[in-house]
Design a protein around this motif. Structure first.
Motif, PDB file in Angstrom:
ATOM      1  N   GLY A   1      76.216  13.296 -51.030  1.00 38.61           N
ATOM      2  CA  GLY A   1      76.290  12.669 -49.718  1.00 38.61           C
ATOM      3  C   GLY A   1      76.728  11.498 -49.630  1.00 38.61           C
ATOM      4  O   GLY A   1      77.266  10.892 -48.674  1.00 38.61           O
ATOM      5  N   ASP A   2      76.595  10.673 -50.716  1.00 35.07           N
ATOM      6  CA  ASP A   2      77.316   9.297 -50.503  1.00 35.07           C
ATOM      7  C   ASP A   2      78.885   9.464 -50.717  1.00 35.07           C
ATOM      8  O   ASP A   2      79.614   8.575 -50.414  1.00 35.07           O
ATOM      9  CB  ASP A   2      77.007   8.268 -51.976  1.00 35.07           C
TER      10      ASP A   2
ATOM     11  N   ALA B   1      66.472   9.603 -61.760  1.00 33.10           N
ATOM     12  CA  ALA B   1      67.066   9.839 -60.231  1.00 33.10           C
ATOM     13  C   ALA B   1      68.752   9.627 -60.478  1.00 33.10           C
ATOM     14  O   ALA B   1      69.146   8.482 -61.034  1.00 33.10           O
ATOM     15  CB  ALA B   1      66.467   9.299 -59.329  1.00 33.10           C
ATOM     16  N   PRO B   2      69.333  10.409 -59.643  1.00 30.36           N
ATOM     17  CA  PRO B   2      70.782  10.210 -59.816  1.00 30.36           C
ATOM     18  C   PRO B   2      71.305   8.705 -59.185  1.00 30.36           C
ATOM     19  O   PRO B   2      70.495   8.596 -57.938  1.00 30.36           O
ATOM     20  CB  PRO B   2      71.413  11.445 -58.863  1.00 30.36           C
TER      21      PRO B   2
END
Length: 104
Positions: free
Chosen positions: A78-79, A72-73
């Motif tokens: 969105g961050d 997972a990244p």
């Protein structure tokens, strides 16, 4: 028990928190990802899968070589970029591009 992975056609092993590999450049990439806290066989396997997934490699299983899943990244878009609600904070043309707009 050491966990074997294959990346770019080169094999590497992860055991007791350390990587071993014949290729110096691959070893440097893997050491940058090394997790010295991985002590149990399960933790070693999880870390090896993570490293192989980050570098697009394969992991040795009892049935042969299998593609490691991509992790997972750690940072999402969105961050970094605020959502539409945060951007529309009442200012017309916010940001640096607002300075370049022609005033009427």
């Amino acid at each position: 028990m050491p966990v074997r992975i294959r990346i770019y056609g080169k094999e590497a092993e992860f055991s007791q928190g350390c990587w071993s590999c014949d290729d110096d450049s691959l070893l440097a990439m893997l050491e940058a990802l090394a997790d010295p806290r991985a002590r149990t066989e399960q933790e070693e396997r999880e870390h090896a899968i993570y490293a192989a997934g980050r570098l697009g490699g394969l992991i040795a299983t009892p049935y042969g070589w299998e593609a490691a899943p991509m992790p997972a990244p750690e940072i999402t878009l969105g961050d970094v970029i605020p959502g539409p609600a945060a951007r529309d904070s009442g200012r017309a043309g916010g940001g640096l591009l607002g300075l370049l707009r022609r005033r009427r």
